[in-house]
Design an enzyme around this catalytic site. Structure first.
Site, mmCIF file in Angstrom:
data_model
loop_
_atom_site.group_PDB
_atom_site.id
_atom_site.type_symbol
_atom_site.label_atom_id
_atom_site.label_comp_id
_atom_site.label_asym_id
_atom_site.label_seq_id
_atom_site.Cartn_x
_atom_site.Cartn_y
_atom_site.Cartn_z
ATOM 1 N N HIS A 50 10.609 -4.152 -4.342
ATOM 2 C CA HIS A 50 9.771 -4.736 -4.259
ATOM 3 C C HIS A 50 8.835 -4.594 -6.232
ATOM 4 C CE1 HIS A 50 8.388 -3.940 -0.446
ATOM 5 N NE2 HIS A 50 9.573 -3.258 -0.113
ATOM 6 N N HIS A 94 2.196 5.710 -2.150
ATOM 7 C CA HIS A 94 3.150 6.815 -1.475
ATOM 8 C C HIS A 94 3.140 6.946 -0.431
ATOM 9 C CE1 HIS A 94 5.450 9.988 -1.065
ATOM 10 N NE2 HIS A 94 5.937 10.397 -2.175
ATOM 11 N N ASN A 141 4.425 -3.472 5.215
ATOM 12 C CA ASN A 141 5.125 -4.968 4.801
ATOM 13 C C ASN A 141 4.763 -5.911 6.183
ATOM 14 O OD1 ASN A 141 7.215 -3.966 3.561
ATOM 15 N ND2 ASN A 141 8.979 -3.596 4.577
#
Ligand code: HDE
Length: 720
Positions: A75, A339, A148
């Site tokens: 990413h 996170h 995603n």
């Protein structure tokens, strides 16, 4: 007239004025000393060597030499935006999370969209999964939803992630190819890993080629938990639904955009926000009561599975609007640290083994990427509420803790900071009962790798299936080992026989050998030969066999807000037709961009002037959603210009975009191959407008067609 270029130029001027944050100040060193001359280094005479005494030169150069930080291992390429999330429906019955209680509650967010495989400077238009990370700055701390644009993943256990990424990244000997899965190592791994088949179907579909970050869905992928005030847990899957609908580009187009404007998605997001076309996404949840955990044909903890929306509907609970571009790319988009373990009370994990592994990886990666344990102090990562704890020191510490504290319990700081306990909003993990043997094993309930791959494929429209086939032919066509191609087509046989046969045919493989397992020493240690065979569904299965929500086709009627329309004009154009067209498009929120054979002003029939925004040299039809040919009567229009213009129009036709011709533009229609192609191939009953071509038309019809996004029917009819 306020053309987009002019507007952009004005913005640039205005921004550069704003960005002089040290307006009226003298330049200083990092120690605050005023700088006498920032252009010339200190030398022993005007033609002599540079002196070590030049601390100003050394400070400036040293800082420059250290400007780069490691890019994200995956990413790496991303674009971000600020905005807010507003709750529409209370989730108080299911969770105590403060931002999900009262409808109308609004919290700030920062979102980063990304590709996965490519480096920081790679193209936006790679065939790839897109990251969709959101940081909610809530009154109980930061909550990160790190998702995603595809609802499932390649692997079931985090242990395999480094292998997956190594196989996807450029090959280790020659560093080729950049930002592409179309190479040997990726498909080698996939061919040995049947658990990837569901994800692979998504990756080969149009989902991997979004038109815009603003026009793709987002998914939390894993099953999470909501925990309510009574400690009751409800499983939850998160969804983002774009208000503009989910849309994609054609693969040929994607490759060309990569050359013409590799920042296409970044620019699109930036410009939309600058223009006030704020990207909007609804947040939806699929809720599954704890007691229904085992009701499904698959395991809720398995990240290669989704819950079909037809089985558990997506309930819309809020809306996110992105309203502000970052002030500084590095400070915000590059330094933001997401996170999946940044949780707030009321939201918790499940034992999904992929999620569990992620909980370790994200902090670990920030330590190297952001240079130490204090990355939470970087402004973009700071919560909106104060932090109090006994953590101390480390690289780049910015907070200055007062007093002698730094430990707990203490009396020196009057016991501060206090532990909150659950009653004062302390985060409490769900008290899941654990009674198990310590094993290195995969649950047998994770062993069905083909049913949902089939479900996805069967739910696609014909044109989407065609795109999937073409994607396999491209990707496997780049694979140089026959055995790898064979193993993949062998796996595809178990998804859809016809698809596998067409792939084999396209690759010139005379037959598809039935793969024999175990293959050889590279056979995965945890694999059971049964993994490579489709499983029969449970006899009492209620699972759907067809899920319209998995296709993008139903989403193809949407507002045209922010859609870019290439408006082709030349000298001798009709000013009234231009004004009417622009007015009609802009009323619906579309963005007309004037394109001609050269820069500067062009004249209408009465000598009036208009400034063009782009030329055929600076632009390309792949950068637009549609083309409208306004035309002109330019006696000096060269043959070269006509050819460029026809190429522009024909390319848009190839990529199935709406095309309109005004009265004056129809001459070009006659010179292009479009009319002949339609007449000769589409059959006697096909009309031009059914195929998205509007001749000599009322522009309103053309503008309406923009909402359909693309006329993929042209492919099915063999016109392109
Ligand atoms: Fe990530 N992933 N990931 N991932 N991921 C990273 O974290 C990782 C996975 C996702 O915009 C890294 O800060 C492991 C699934 C996004 O800054 C790293 C596994 C999903 C982003 C990492 C996964 C994601 C990352 C690299 C398998 C969808 C970009 C830099 C267990 C739900 C975040 C960083 C941003 C980034 C590890 C799988 C989404 C290395 C080990 C599944 C959107 O920590």
């Amino acid at each position: 007239m306020d053309t987009p270029n002019k507007k952009e130029n004005e913005k640039t001027r205005q921004l550069s004025e704003e960005s002089t944050y040290s307006k009226g100040e003298f330049m200083t060193s990092n120690q605050g000393v005023r700088i006498v001359d920032d252009q010339n280094s200190l030398k022993a005479g005007p033609r002599g060597g540079t002196l070590m005494d030049d601390f100003h030169f050394r400070e400036k150069m040293t800082h420059f030499d250290h400007e780069r930080i490691p890019e994200r291992v995956v990413h790496a390429r991303g674009s971000g935006a600020h905005g807010h999330f507003e709750l529409i429906e209370s989730m108080a019955e299911f969770t105590t999370a403060s931002f999900l209680q009262e409808p109308g509650t609004s919290v700030p967010v920062f979102v980063r969209f990304s590709t996965v495989g490519g480096s920081k400077g790679s193209t936006d238009l790679a065939r790839d999964v897109r990251g969709f990370s959101t940081k909610f700055y809530t009154q109980e701390g930061n909550y990160d939803l790190v998702g995603n644009n595809i609802p499932v993943f390649f692997i079931q256990d985090a242990m395999k992630f480094p292998d997956l990424v190594h196989s996807l990244k450029p090959e280790s000997d020659n560093g080729i190819p950049q930002a592409s899965s179309a190479h040997d190592t990726f498909w080698d791994l996939i061919s040995l890993m049947p658990e990837s088949m569901h994800m692979i179907m998504w990756l080969m579909s149009d989902r991997a080629l979004p038109r815009s970050y603003r026009m793709m869905e987002g998914f939390g992928v894993h099953t999470f938990r909501f925990i309510n005030k009574d400690g009751k847990s409800t499983f939850v899957k998160f969804h983002w639904k774009p208000v503009l609908g989910a849309h994609s580009v054609a693969w040929d187009e994607a490759q060309k955009i990569s050359g013409k404007d590799s920042d296409f998605h970044r620019r699109d997001l930036w410009n939309a926000i600058e223009d006030g076309n704020y990207p909007e996404f609804h947040l939806g949840v699929q809720l599954v009561p704890e007691e229904d955990e085992h009701k499904f044909d698959f395991d809720l903890l398995d990240p290669t599975k989704l819950i079909p929306e037809e089985e558990v509907p997506v309930k819309i609970i809020g809306k996110m609007t992105l309203t502000e571009n970052p002030k500084n790319f590095f400070a915000e988009t590059e330094q933001v640290a997401f996170h999946p373990g940044h949780l707030v009370p009321g939201i918790d994990f499940t034992n999904d083994p992929l999620l569990q592994g992620r909980l370790f990886s994200y902090t670990d990666t920030q330590l190297i990427r952001l240079g130490g344990p204090n990355f939470h102090e970087i402004p973009i990562n700071q919560p909106v509420i104060p932090i109090h704890n006994n953590q101390r020191d480390g690289f780049s510490r910015r907070q200055i803790p007062m007093g002698k504290g730094g430990y707990h319990p203490n009396t020196m700081a009057a016991g501060c900071p206090f532990q909150a306990g659950q009653q004062n909003g302390g985060f409490t993990h769900y008290a899941e009962r654990i009674d198990a043997h310590k094993v290195r094993e995969r649950s047998p309930s994770f062993r069905d790798h083909f049913s949902q791959a089939k479900l996805f494929y069967n739910s696609q429209s014909e044109y989407e299936k065609g795109h999937i086939l073409a994607a396999f032919l491209f990707e496997l066509g780049k694979v140089t080992y026959l055995e790898i191609r064979e193993r993949i087509t062998g796996l595809l046989l178990k998804v859809d026989k016809e698809l596998a046969e067409k792939v084999a045919e396209g690759l010139g493989m005379p037959h598809i050998p039935e793969p024999e397992y175990p293959l050889n020493h590279s056979f995965p240690a945890d694999a059971d030969p049964a993994d490579y065979q489709p499983k029969s569904p449970k006899s009492n299965s209620k699972s759907v066999k067809f899920s319209p929500a998995l296709s993008m086709k139903p989403m193809d009627q949407n507002p045209i807000t922010s859609r870019k329309i290439a408006l082709l004009v030349s000298n001798g154009f009709d000013q009234t037709a231009l004004d009417n067209f622009k007015k009609a498009v802009m009323e619906k929120g579309g963005k007309p961009v004037l394109i001609s054979s050269r820069q500067g002003d062009i004249s209408d029939t009465n000598g009036g002037k208009v400034r063009v925004n782009e030329t055929f040299k600076t632009s390309s039809s792949v950068l637009f959603d549609a083309v409208y040919v306004l035309g002109g009567e330019d006696s000096e229009y060269t043959q070269a210009a006509i050819s460029e213009e026809i190429e522009f129009i024909e390319e848009a036709f190839k990529h199935c975009k709406p095309i309109g011709f005004s009265k004056k533009g129809t001459e070009l229609f006659a010179s292009s191959r479009i009319g002949v192609t339609i007449k000769e191939n589409a059959g006697p009953h096909a009309t031009f407008s059914d195929l998205g071509v509007f001749t000599d038309s009322n522009p309103l019809e053309f503008i309406k067609a923009l909402g359909k996004h693309r006329f993929w029917e042209r492919e099915a009819m063999g016109l392109v």
